[in-house]
Structure formats: structure tokens, C-alpha cells
Design an enzyme around this catalytic site. Structure first.
Site, PDB file in Angstrom:
ATOM      1  N   ASP A 391      -0.131   1.456  -6.485  1.00 49.74           N
ATOM      2  CA  ASP A 391      -0.770   2.750  -6.754  1.00 49.74           C
ATOM      3  C   ASP A 391      -1.107   2.823  -8.249  1.00 49.74           C
ATOM      4  OD1 ASP A 391      -1.595   5.384  -6.401  1.00 49.74           O
ATOM      5  OD2 ASP A 391       0.447   6.216  -6.512  1.00 49.74           O
ATOM      6  N   GLU A 394      -5.812   2.037 -11.442  1.00 46.25           N
ATOM      7  CA  GLU A 394      -7.237   2.122 -11.864  1.00 46.25           C
ATOM      8  C   GLU A 394      -7.458   1.506 -13.241  1.00 46.25           C
ATOM      9  OE1 GLU A 394      -5.436   4.613 -10.453  1.00 46.25           O
ATOM     10  OE2 GLU A 394      -6.372   4.147  -8.542  1.00 46.25           O
ATOM     11  N   ASP A 468      -6.239   9.870  -2.719  1.00 39.59           N
ATOM     12  CA  ASP A 468      -5.763  11.227  -2.439  1.00 39.59           C
ATOM     13  C   ASP A 468      -6.832  12.141  -1.873  1.00 39.59           C
ATOM     14  OD1 ASP A 468      -3.459  10.226  -3.465  1.00 39.59           O
ATOM     15  OD2 ASP A 468      -3.596  11.248  -5.395  1.00 39.59           O
TER      16      ASP A 468
HETATM   17  O1  MIG Z   1      -0.152  10.915  -8.973  1.00 33.42           O
HETATM   18  O2  MIG Z   1       3.335   8.127  -5.785  1.00 33.42           O
HETATM   19  O3  MIG Z   1      -2.407   8.164  -4.244  1.00 33.42           O
HETATM   20  O4  MIG Z   1      -0.472   8.154  -2.261  1.00 33.42           O
HETATM   21  O5  MIG Z   1       1.950   9.436  -2.814  1.00 33.42           O
HETATM   22  C1  MIG Z   1       0.298  10.767  -7.677  1.00 33.42           C
HETATM   23  C2  MIG Z   1       2.930   9.438  -5.540  1.00 33.42           C
HETATM   24  C3  MIG Z   1       0.845   9.379  -7.503  1.00 33.42           C
HETATM   25  C4  MIG Z   1      -0.791   8.895  -5.824  1.00 33.42           C
HETATM   26  C5  MIG Z   1      -1.037   8.171  -4.553  1.00 33.42           C
HETATM   27  C6  MIG Z   1      -0.239   8.819  -3.469  1.00 33.42           C
HETATM   28  C7  MIG Z   1       1.223   8.771  -3.811  1.00 33.42           C
HETATM   29  C8  MIG Z   1       1.454   9.469  -5.146  1.00 33.42           C
HETATM   30  N1  MIG Z   1       0.627   8.865  -6.177  1.00 33.42           N
END
Ligand code: MIG
Length: 778
Positions: A391, A394, A468
Site C-alpha cells: 500500500d 505511489e 480507496d
Molecule cells: O491512508 O492501511 O488503500 O486499503 O486499508 C490509508 C490502511 C492507508 C489505504 C489503503 C487501504 C488501507 C489503508 N491505507
């Protein structure tokens, strides 16, 4: 700043099979890298030696080396023309003013550029302008909105952005690839790029890159499927995932403590809701430190994972790129000692704020760092995790302008690469490191990595979820076109958060979302912290029952899904397929954003509107049978089909053959045995199809341990003949039920295949008697 334009060509060299055209300081190189693959490299400052090309630790984006074909450029009175035997392209170039035309072998012009504005360079920024045949254009990866991107202006720059509104752009995935009816255009450049797809000028395509040469690759082909496959020969295809990854995944931000994880897993089993995978979000960690466990909430991760395995689950854990800045934390201390973190121009390590607070970011552009990161995965494997969820890659940074690394962050062994050039590749490189780590430390297993950010070729190392979304009906609709567009951009293993991530889900939305979700290659229910629970049972019995039913259907369809995954790994052809891929000559098919095909003959029209109990469906040419009612429709046509809450409209083209297995609550190789073949015989057809199966794990399939059941069917309106053959050594299919779906009636017969395989004799299975309006066995 001075702007250069590509006015007239002052000189030309023809070197090493590459035609090089000069206009002032500007250079355009033209070569053929395949009989229908044209490469056009432009640089306004005449420099092709980009730092990325020279960087030693940065993996090449292309999986094949570009070797120009020997071609003859013929002088014409006004320029040059490409001549070559067996080439499937025609290229003509005019000297003054500059013009370049790309046509197919019949001379039909597909793309052209003309005049001084065709190429421009301003500072580090180069642009190319094309006119195209005017047809629809799809691609560019993760984009909100309709598949056809004409009239839009879009940016490629991986960004963590919430919520996703109709005009939100860019998002997490950037894929510099456009696909049209007979051509595809790939820009091999990872800088921020802007794509004006006829927004400023209706017939003009303007591509601008913030830096680096504009390395353009044009692929010509029969149709979009062929064009897509050709491109994927260069950027690489998805590998065959472990079978369990095709199952249903259950997630939430976050399940904790460990007793809660077990409780969710047990509840799924008690309620007989099929599920293969449990995801652990960031709260499993000790203070958001990657590769650690919160000792209070997860005192025994090994025991928890073992218990989950015993219940038939696989476990996937989240890993963010930001490593907590804490010298008492081993990963940080070791990383600092090894010098793995990105630094700034000044040489000091870059610190960005993310979940753990101040954090350091590994420089995945270095081979050494990817290997080091790969080794960290071993810690997760040792505690029993089976897959890695990447996650925030980017990369996303809190509380800074641009929400990412500042421009003075450097990458590469010699800090020779700018963040501007690496940014879009950071997520893919991180997934590559994770994937290669899993391969190294669990070599007998197939790796599973899930990523949010990515670039062209991300499918080589990871599956992708689209970030998200929100629990909104409009996002359910977006899920269809966004997943389809990812498939058209080379990423077949894709899905969205089922039920929606942000905001509270509602029961009808959850039902309709899982009914779509069972057809998305990646199928995971996931929701945000502080939102209403949205596990299958979180609403009422009706919702739970429909949810279960939908998943039972996916699990029965596993022989079909697995076959499509295997096909995608060989050809790149999407699993969940836009209509335009199978019906490229049908103009309407290019406009369909809310239906898709599972493979080539099975049309799914999910319900995307609240309260809807019927659906308008576009059917391309063919005779289509609605699966549940047996109703026949003839396309092309728009028809209305019923869609009660428990119903997912599915229509099968004549000759469609669906393979169903026995289903189950979690995947095992036995679920790939074909229990029933549904053959759709509402109109005459000739069909050859095959069903692929193997152990669902490991690599024995590469040494022949697979089984491909090839079925040839033909129906002339009277007699239906089916023949079967099988290849490979893995668990032969011995018998199955054949269900012939005639016009509204179904006939069943058992088919013992073992004998058929010895002589491969055709078997007349059923004949259809018009007079008795029914089938009889012969
Ligand atoms: O800023 O890890 O897209 O799936 O549950 C949020 C917490 C950070 C974003 C991900 C989401 C995940 C969440 N993360």
C-alpha cells in the site's frame, strides 16, 4: 524558454537499421522492432542517453531487447518511404515540412503527424502531436470514467487521492498506453506525462513528457486483442497465480487483535461463506513498523496463522514502503547501515511522514535494495504469512505539497536518477522486490503480491486493487469500467474493494457489489476504519444468503476462471473482458462501460443501480441465451432482462461452453475438476475451447503436470457433436456431466471421457428434433 519545433529535416543518417532525422538540435529516430512494431524516439536536445537507461540497478522496463529489423528506406522526391518484404506497415516521411504517416499494409492511414508542431521541445519537456483515424481510444491504466477516452485530458503521475470524484485524475496507477481498433501506442517514459486525447483539438492527440526522450512504440494489428498481445510481448504478462488467490478475500482496516481475526475466519466457515484469504491491515504491526507484530494484540502470530491455515485460509499482510525512523528497530537500523534509503540531493536521508510517523523509504531503483527488501519478506514467511499487500507506494507522503517525495529526492546507486523519473515506477519496483523476495524464500510456491500503485508491466509482479473507492452506487458502476480499462492496459488481475472502502455500505449495495465482485479477477471485501461493518453477515440474513450464493457461483466457476487466468498469463487477454475486445467491429461495443464478458462468450450485465430489478443489456451480434430463464435474444440489440435482488444477468452466446466444478468453501485442486459442462446450443455453432487445470500451486505445471481438456463442439441445428481430447499429465478428467442448454430446455448426459481419449473418436452426443421440439440421445 526557447521552444524548438521539428520544422524541416535538414539531414538524415541511416545507421544500424535506424533512420535518424535531424532538425536543428532535435533528433527523431525511426526503426522497426517487429513486422508491425514501429519505434519512434524523439529528443529535442538530441540526447537518448537518459540516466535511467544507464542506471545499473534499475531493471529495464521492457522484457525483450529492441533489435531493429533490417529495412530499406527508399528515397522519394520529397522524403522517404519504408519498403520491406513481409512488413505489415507502411511509413512515409516528408522532409519539408516534416510529416510522417503510419499506415497498415493496405495503405489505410492510422496515425500521422505533420508540420512544425509534430514534435516540440521546451526545456526538459518534449511533446508529440498525432492525428489518428478518429476511432475510440481506451487505456492509460487506472482512470475514472468511460472506457473511450476521447475528448479528455489526462495525466499520468501516481497519486493517492480520496475520495474519487468524476474528475479525479490522476490516481494510483499510470500506464502510458493507448489502444484503438487497429493500433496501440506505448510511450516508454516514466516521467509525468500529459495526454490530450482530442480535448484541445478534436482530431489531435498531444502527448507531453516532463523529461526524457519521447520513446514511442506503435503496434499495428488485426484488432485490439492482437495489438494488446503484441505490446505485452514487450512489457511482460501476468504470471499464473496460486489458485487460492482466485478465491474470495476478506479484509478490513483493521482486524485486530488476533482473536478477532480468528473470529472473522471462523464466522465465515460457520456460515459456509466461501473464503480463501484473510488480510491483515496496518494494525497488526508494532507501531506501524513493517515486518513486526504488535506483541500485545498479536502475541502469537505463528499460532494465529497456523490456525488460519488449518481452517483452509491463506493470510496476506500489509507492508508500506515507509520504514519507521527508529534506530532501535532492526529494519531501520539495518537499512541505515546498508544505505538502502532514498536521500536528497544534499546526500541526507529523506524523511517523510506516513503511518509510523517520520519514516525512511527504500530506494527500490537499486538492485541491492530490492534484494535487501526481498530478504525482509522472509520474516513474514517465517511467521506463516502467504502473501504481501503493498500500500502507499505511489509513494504517498502525508502533509506535504504534492503528497509525495519532494523533487530533490534522488534514486539509484550513484543518486543519478531524479524522483521525477522514478516516481511512477516506485510502486511497481516495490512489488517486484516483494515478489522476488517471496520467490527466493519460498521457491516452491507461486508468489502473491497485491499493489496499489504501479506502472506499465506491474502485472509481472503483482495483482492490483483500485484503491480507496467509496460505498457509493456510482463507484460500483465505476468499478466495471475501471477494471475493464486496467485489463485493456495489460493488467488482468484486478479488482475493487467490494462493498466500497470509504463511507458506510448498505445492504443492497453490498449485494450488487459482490454480484459484480465474483467476476472481478481479484475478489476482496474491504472497508475503512470507523465505517459500518460490511462482512457478508453484517446486515441481514437475506444479504448474507445472496452474498453466499454469489460466491458459491464463483467457486463453481473456478475451472472457467482458472482457464482464463492461464490464458491471460500466455496472451495477456483479460479475464474480465471489455466487449470491444471480442466485437471490435461493433461500434456500440466500444461504448459499453457497464457490461463485460467472462472470457469470450459469457456476457455479464451486473446491476449497478439502486432499486433496479431489471437491466437494459446491449447484446452484440449472435444468439444469446439468458442463463437462468433460457430466454433467447438475437443481437445486435438492446434488451431488457429481469434482475431480482438475487439475480446476476448472464447471457451466453451460441457455442458457449462453461465449465463448472463442484465448488467448495476454499480452493483445493479438486475444485478444478470439471463436474459439469454447460453447452449453449440455441443456434448452430462451431466451437473449440479448452479447460486448464493443475495443482494450483508450485511450478510442476511447467514440466507437464497440467491437464488441458480440449472440447470441440459443433451444432448444425440438428445434431450436436462434442469431441474431447486432453493434454498434459495432471489428474485426467475422467467423466463429467454435459448439460445442453437448448431453447429453454436443458438435457443432461453423463460423459465418460476415459474411453474417448483412447480413440479420439467423435461422439455424437445429442440430436435435436424440431418436431418433438426436444433433444433425443443417440
Ligand atoms: O491512508 O492501511 O488503500 O486499503 O486499508 C490509508 C490502511 C492507508 C489505504 C489503503 C487501504 C488501507 C489503508 N491505507
Amino acid at each position: 524558454m526557447k521552444q524548438c519545433q521539428f520544422g524541416c529535416i535538414e539531414s538524415k543518417t541511416d545507421r544500424n537499421r535506424v533512420l535518424e532525422l535531424h532538425s536543428g538540435t532535435q533528433v527523431l529516430q525511426v526503426s522497426l522492432c517487429g513486422e508491425s512494431v514501429i519505434r519512434l524516439r524523439y529528443h529535442g536536445l538530441g540526447r537518448f542517453d537518459s540516466p535511467a537507461a544507464a542506471a545499473t540497478g534499475l531493471p529495464p522496463l521492457l522484457v525483450k531487447e529492441a533489435v531493429p529489423l533490417p529495412v530499406q528506406w527508399l528515397e522519394t522526391p520529397t522524403g522517404w518511404k519504408l519498403q520491406g518484404n513481409g512488413l505489415k506497415v507502411n511509413i512515409t516521411i516528408e522532409r519539408d515540412p516534416f510529416a510522417l504517416t503510419v499506415a497498415d499494409s493496405e495503405g489505410k492511414v492510422l496515425l500521422c503527424q505533420a508540420g512544425a508542431g509534430a514534435y516540440r521541445q521546451q526545456g526538459s519537456r518534449g511533446s508529440a502531436t498525432w492525428r489518428w483515424d478518429g476511432g475510440p481510444i481506451v487505456g492509460l491504466g487506472e482512470k475514472i470514467g468511460s472506457l473511450d477516452k476521447r475528448g479528455k485530458r489526462l495525466v499520468l503521475w501516481n497519486t493517492d487521492e480520496v475520495p474519487h470524484l468524476p474528475n479525479t485524475d490522476p490516481l494510483y496507477q499510470s500506464i502510458p498506453w493507448l489502444l484503438s481498433r487497429h493500433w496501440g501506442l506505448f510511450v516508454h517514459n516514466s516521467h509525468r506525462t500529459k495526454w490530450d486525447l482530442g480535448q484541445t483539438q478534436p482530431e489531435e492527440l498531444v502527448i507531453e513528457a516532463d523529461g526524457g526522450p519521447l520513446d514511442q512504440w506503435i503496434f499495428l494489428g488485426e484488432g485490439p486483442q492482437d495489438v494488446l498481445t503484441q505490446w505485452l510481448e514487450w512489457v511482460g504478462k501476468m504470471f499464473l497465480p496460486p489458485l487460492w488467490a482466485l478465491g474470495h478475500h476478506q479484509s478490513r482496516y483493521s482486524y485486530h487483535p488476533q482473536s478477532r481475526v480468528i473470529e472473522v475466519a471462523q464466522t465465515l466457515r460457520e456460515k459456509h461463506i466461501p473464503c480463501d484469504v484473510i488480510h491483515l491491515d496496518i494494525d497488526h504491526m508494532d507501531g506501524h513498523r513493517d515486518f513486526t507484530w504488535d506483541s500485545r494484540e498479536f502475541p502469537d502470530p505463528d499460532g494465529m496463522n497456523k490456525e488460519l491455515h488449518d481452517l483452509g485460509y491463506h493470510v496476506v499482510g500489509i507492508v508500506d514502503p515507509g520504514v519507521k525512523q527508529d534506530e532501535t528497530y532492526a529494519v531501520c537500523a539495518d537499512g541505515l547501515a546498508e544505505g538502502v534509503f532514498c536521500s536528497k540531493e544534499t546526500g541526507e536521508v529523506f524523511v517523510g511522514d506516513v503511518w509510523p510517523g517520520p519514516a525512511l523509504f527504500p530506494d527500490f531503483a537499486c538492485l541491492r535494495v530490492r534484494e535487501w527488501w526481498g530478504e525482509q519478506q522472509a520474516k513474514h514467511l517465517a511467521h506463516g504469512l502467504d502473501g504481501i499487500w503493498n500500500d502507499m507506494n505511489e509513494p504517498s507522503v502525508f502533509n506535504v505539497p504534492g503528497k509525495t517525495f519532494p523533487p530533490d529526492v534522488r534514486h539509484g546507486e550513484e543518486a543519478e536518477l531524479t524522483h521525477a523519473e522514478i516516481h511512477n515506477r516506485y510502486g511497481s519496483l516495490m512489488s517486484q522486490a516483494a515478489c522476488e523476495g517471496l520467490q527466493k524464500f519460498a521457491p516452491e510456491k507461486r508468489p502473491f503480491v497485491l499493489t496499489r500503485a504501479g506502472f506499465a508491466g506491474v502485472q509481472r509482479h503483482a495483482a492490483v486493487w483500485l484503491g480507496d473507492n467509496s460505498s457509493w452506487w456510482c463507484h460500483l458502476a465505476e468499478a466495471v469500467s475501471m477494471c475493464l480499462n486496467m485489463g485493456l492496459s495489460g493488467v488482468p488481475f484486478v479488482g475493487t474493494d467490494i462493498g466500497g472502502f470509504l463511507e458506510d455500505s448498505e445492504k443492497q449495495l453490498l449485494v450488487r457489489w459482490i454480484q459484480l465482485g465474483i467476476f472481478t479477477p481479484f475478489c476482496r471485501n474491504h472497508s475503512n476504519i470507523n465505517t459500518r461493518a460490511q462482512e457478508p453477515w453484517a446486515f441481514d440474513k437475506e444479504t448474507e444468503n445472496i452474498y453466499r450464493q454469489a460466491l458459491e457461483w464463483r467457486y463453481r466457476l473456478l475451472p472457467t476462471f482458472y482457464t482464463l487466468f492461464e490464458e491471460a498469463s500466455r496472451t495477456g487477454n483479460p479475464i474480465m473482458r471489455a466487449l470491444l475486445l471480442e466485437f471490435p467491429d461493433d461500434e456500440v461495443a466500444w461504448r459499453i462501460n457497464d457490461e463485460f464478458l467472462l472470457g469470450k462468450d459469457c456476457l455479464v450485465a451486473p446491476v449497478l443501480q439502486k432499486g433496479a430489478r431489471e437491466r437494459l443489456v446491449y447484446l452484440p451480434a449472435g444468439t444469446w441465451q439468458e442463463r437462468t430463464t433460457g430466454k433467447i435474444f438475437t443481437g445486435p440489440a438492446h434488451v431488457v432482462v429481469g434482475a431480482d435482488l438475487a439475480q446476476i444477468p448472464m447471457l451466453l452466446r451460441e457455442g458457449a461452453i462453461l465449465a463448472l466444478g463442484c465448488g467448495g468453501e476454499f480452493t483445493r485442486p479438486e475444485l478444478l475438476s470439471v463436474e459439469t459442462l454447460e453447452v449453449y446450443a440455441q443456434a448452430p455453432f462451431e466451437q473449440e475451447t479448452s479447460f486448464y487445470a493443475d495443482a494450483g500451486e508450485g511450478y510442476a505445471y511447467q514440466a507437464g503436470e497440467y491437464r488441458r481438456l480440449i472440447v470441440r463442439g459443433s451444432f448444425d441445428g440438428q445434431t450436436l457433436t462434442l469431441k474431447a481430447e486432453q493434454k498434459g499429465n495432471w489428474a485426467p478428467q475422467e467423466r463429467l456431466q454435459v448439460e445442453i442448454h437448448w431453447r429453454g430446455t436443458v438435457s443432461r448426459q453423463e460423459w465418460v471421457l476415459a474411453e474417448e481419449f483412447t480413440d479420439l473418436a467423435p461422439k455424437v452426443l445429442l440430436s435435436y428434433d424440431e418436431e418433438n421440439a426436444g433433444p433425443s440421445f443417440t
